[in-house]
Design an enzyme around this catalytic site. Sequence first.
Site, short mmCIF file in Angstrom:
data_model
loop_
_atom_site.label_atom_id
_atom_site.label_comp_id
_atom_site.label_asym_id
_atom_site.label_seq_id
_atom_site.Cartn_x
_atom_site.Cartn_y
_atom_site.Cartn_z
N GLY A 142 0.79 -1.21 -0.20
CA GLY A 142 0.00 0.02 0.08
C GLY A 142 0.91 1.27 0.10
O GLY A 142 2.15 1.24 -0.12
N GLY A 143 0.12 2.41 0.08
CA GLY A 143 0.94 3.50 0.17
C GLY A 143 1.84 3.58 1.33
O GLY A 143 2.94 4.27 1.41
N VAL A 149 3.07 -5.88 3.21
CA VAL A 149 2.43 -6.91 3.88
C VAL A 149 3.14 -8.34 3.61
O VAL A 149 2.97 -8.49 2.16
CB VAL A 149 0.87 -6.97 4.14
CG1 VAL A 149 0.42 -7.98 5.00
CG2 VAL A 149 0.22 -5.62 4.49
N LYS A 184 3.64 -6.44 8.78
CA LYS A 184 3.40 -5.19 7.76
C LYS A 184 4.55 -4.40 8.21
O LYS A 184 4.98 -4.18 9.33
CB LYS A 184 2.14 -4.35 8.27
CG LYS A 184 2.14 -3.17 7.51
CD LYS A 184 0.68 -2.72 7.51
CE LYS A 184 0.34 -1.49 6.72
NZ LYS A 184 -0.93 -1.03 6.96
N ASP A 200 -10.42 5.61 8.49
CA ASP A 200 -10.27 5.29 7.09
C ASP A 200 -10.85 3.94 6.58
O ASP A 200 -10.52 2.97 6.02
CB ASP A 200 -8.59 5.01 6.69
CG ASP A 200 -8.40 4.72 5.40
OD1 ASP A 200 -9.34 5.48 4.38
OD2 ASP A 200 -7.34 4.25 4.80
#
Length: 1002
Positions: free
Chosen positions: A96-97, A101, A116, A209
Site C-alpha cells: 500500500g501507500g 505486508v 506489515k 479510514d
Amino acid sequence: MNPPARKLLGKPGALEADEERSSFETTARSDAAGLPGATPESGRAGEENEMTPPAPPPPEAGDPLGKQLVKRALFPKRAQPVQLGRFTVLKLLGQGGMGVVYACYDDQLDRKVAVKVLHREVVREQETARKRLLREAQAMARLSHPNIVAVHEVGQEGGTVYVAMEFVRGLSLDAWAHEPRSWKEVLSVYLQAGRGLAAAHKAGLVHRDFKPQNAMISDEGQVKVLDFGLARLSDEDLREEDLAGARGGSEDATPLLMRPLTRMGVILGTPAYMSPEQHLGERATAESDQFSFCVSLYQSLYGRLPFSTESFAAMRDDVVHGRVAPAPSGSPVPSRVFKALRRGMMAAPRDRFVAMTELLAALERDPGAAYRRVAALAATAVVAGVAGMAATAGDAATPQCPDAGPELAGVWDDGRAAEVRASVQKKAPGRAAELVAAIEPKLARYAATWVQLRNDACRAHAEGRQTPHMFDLRTSCLDQRRAALAATVDAFALADATNLDDMVQTVAGLPPLDTCANVEALMATLPPPGEALMRARVQQHRETLARAEVHEHTAHPRLGLQLVESVLADAEAMTYEPLLAEANLRKGSLQIRDGAPTAALQSFDDALWTAIGVGHEVVAAVTSSRRGFLLAYQLKRPEQARTELRLMSALNRKIEQDVDNYSEFLNNVGAIHAIAGDWAEAREKWEEAVRLREQHGRHETPLGIGTLFNLGAHHVNTGRHEEAVPIFHQVIDRSERVSGPNHPDGAMYEVMLAHALTSLGRPREALARMQALQTRVDRGESKVARMTALVGLARAELALDDSGSALRHFVAAQAASPASFSSAGRSWIMVAAAAAGEVPTMEKARDEALAAINENTDVRGTTYQDILLRHGRALAALGRHREALEPLEQARSALVGSENPTHVWQRGRLSLELGRLRGRLAEHEAAETELRTAVAAFEAVLPPHNLELADALLALGEFALERQRPDEAAQWLSRAESIYVTTAEPDYAPLMQARAALARVR
C-alpha cells in the site's frame, strides 16, 4: 484420547463416555474451536496466498512483478530467507501507500502471521510513516474483538518497524461484493464490520479510514476490520492527566496514540469514503467512521457510490453538502435500510446516529415485525366486529383471516429454498443430494406449520375463542420462531463444508412450534411491558436473541455473542428485567460454546438471580440446570453442583409441562450425578428424560438423541454393556433419520456400539461393523469421522490380537485428523506398538502421551489414569515386567481412599494388571493378593456378568492351577467360563483360555 462429549447443539447437558470404557477415542467436534477467521497455517514457504491483499502500486520499469522493490524495501543487502525478529518471511501479500505486508511463519508458536513493514524507498517521511505504523499497532493492540484483526507483536529489525498480525484467509469486502449477493447477505456481513468499529469506538479509538478494502471476510464467514493505521484516541478517551502530560512534556514522552498525526487542515483517508469533516480538514470522530461505513455499505448494496463520480470536485461537493443519491428504482433493499444509511451520511456529524451501535440497531430493525401483531390484532378485531354485525342481520357468512404465508416471504419461500440448495451444492457437491434431503423437507414442514399456527391464532381471535392478550402472546412466540427460522436459513451463507452437518442438526433442532399453541405455557409467561413502544422494543430484542441461539448451534458463538451484546447495550430495554434475564441466559450458553466457562458462570449467575427476583420461572429453571452442568462438567466442581440440586429441582418442578426444558434438566442432573459417581441416580434421571421425550414425540431431535446417547454411554461407563447395545442401535437409527446416514456423529455412535460389543466378547462382530463404517466414511468429507472409524477399527483388531493391523490403523487415525487426536490416542499407539514389537514407535508414542501430564492434570481423571495403565500394559507386553510396575502403582496411589465407584473399578483394573505382573516375577503371595483385590473391586461395582470380572477370575484360576490347587482353580475357572458364555462369541480367546485351563484341571 478423550471421547467426544455430546454438546447437544450448544446446550450443556451431555456427558462423555469414560475413557477406558469407550471404544472410540476422539475429541469432540467443537463448535467453538478457534476464532472464526483466524487461520493459523503451517507456514511452509511456497504456500498459496490465502489473504486477498490491497492492490499494490505500479511496479518499477524492468521489474514487472515488483520483486526488486519489495526486496529493497525490506532488507536490501540481506539474502533469503529473510527474518523479521523471530518471523521467517514466506512471500509478499501486498503493498500500500505506507507499508508492505508479508506472509510470515512464527516458528515459536507454529503459526502463520501477516507482518506489515514500512516501504523504505517509497515513503518520504520516514519518521511520520514509522509513527503511523506504531499508531496502527497500538490502536489494534488495545482491541480484542472477533471483528477486529488481532495484533500479536510489534518490533524493530535493523531500524525497520514491523507489526505481526493475525493471518486471515479470505477476501476483502470489495472483492467479496463483486460476486452476486443478496441484500440480506451483504447487510449481515457489514453488520459484523460495524460491530468491530463499535468496539473500537467503545475503546476510545477512531479508525478514520474505513472502506471495503480495509475489512476482510474469512473463509469461515467472520469479518475482520483491518488497517487502523490512521486511528487515534478519541477526544473522549483523553483523560485530563494524559492531556496534561501531553501539554507539559516533550512529544517523545507523549503516547503515540495521543499525538496529533497531522496538523489541522491536512486531509487523511480515502476521498471516496471520507466524511465531510475529513474533506474540510477537521478532526475525525466516531461519527466520521459511521459516515465511511454507510458509504461502503451503500456501495455494496446498490453497486455504486452514493455521491457523484464525475470528478473529485463534484464528489467532494456532494459529500460536504450531504447530497446522497437515491436508491436505484426497483432495488430489493428495504427503504428502512436506505433511510438509515442516509442518516448516517448526513453532512453534520450531530445529525447522524448518536453511536455506531444505534446505526447497527436501525439497520437490523424490522419495524414490520414489531407491528405485524398489532396490525393482525386490529384486523381480527374488525373481522370480529363485522361478524357480529352479520350475525345480527342473520348473515351466516364465516369471517376469514388473510393467509399468513406471505409473512414468510424472504424467510422461507421458493427463492430461499433455491439459495439453500445452491449453497449446499457449492460447498459440498459430493454430498449435496443427501444434505438437501435432510434439510429442505424439515424447513418446509416447519414453515408450513408456522403458517398454520399463525392462521389458527388469527381465526381463534376473530371468532372470539381467545383473548387479545392470548393472541398477542401467541403471535409474539411465533415471531420469535420466525426469527429463528430466518437466522437458520441465513446461516447457510456462513456455513462451509465442515459445518454443514451442524446445519442439519440445527434445522432438526429448531425451537418447537407447538409451544406457541400451548395456552398453559403461554399464560405462565410474564406480561410484556405496558407501554406499546417498549413492548415492541422488547419483542424486537427477543427476536434478536432467537437469532443468537441459532449461532449457538451453528459453530458461530462469537456472532451470537455480538447479537446478545447489542441487546444488552439497550439500557432502557434492560429496565424490563425479564428480558435482561433472557439475554444473560443466552450469553452464558454462548460463552460455553465459545470456550469461556468462567465468564459463562457469571452470566448464568446474573440471569438466575434476576429471573428469580422477577418470577421468570422458565429462565430461572433453565439457567439453574445449565449452571449446574457447567459447574460439574466444564468447571470440574461436581460437589458444588450437587449441593445446588435442591434449588435446581425446586425451580424446574414449576416447568414440568415444558417437555424440552424439563428433559434438559433431567439430562443435566443425570450428568451431575454421573460425574460425582452416583451411578444409580444418574441412570434414573437419564431414563426419565428419555421416557418423557418419547411420550411427547420429542425423541427424534438432536437433544433427544443426545440424551439417549448419554444413557447408553452411562451403561458402558458402568459395565452394563448388554443394556448399552440396544440403546446404541436406537441412537444410530434415530440419528440416521434426523441427520442422514453420513453425519459425523454417526461414526461416533457406531464406534460406541463396537466397543460395547467388544466388551461383551464379540470382537468379530465389532470388527465387521467397523470395516463397514470405514468404507462409508472414506467416501465422506469428515476427517474427524474418518479418524473415529479408524480408531474403532484398530480397537477391534487389538481385541483380536492383530496388533500389526491395529498399529497401522491407529497411526492412520492420527494422520487423518492430527488436531483431534489426543494424548490418550497416542497411548493406544503405545499399546499396539508394544504388542507388535515396534519398540521405537512405542517409546515415541509413550513420550508424546506422557507429555500431556502436568501439574494441572487431575490424577484421578481418565486421561491420567488411562495413560499410566496403558503405559504399564505396553511395558509388560515387551517383557519389561519390573519396569511396568511403576506406572501402575503410581496410578493406583492417586485413587487410594476413594469410594467413587469409577475409582473402585479403576483400582480393580490396576490390581489385575499388577497381579499378573507379580505372578510373572514369581512374587506369588503379592500376586494372589492383587488378584483377589481385583475380584473384590469388580464384584463391588460391576454387574455379575461383566467380562472384566471374568478376566480376574480367569487369572486367579490359572494362578491357583500353577500353585497346584486344582479344586480352587476349578471354582475360579468355572465362574469365569459361565460369564464368558453368556455373551461372548464361541471362539472368544479368553473363553478358549478358560476352557483349556479347566481341561488341565480335569
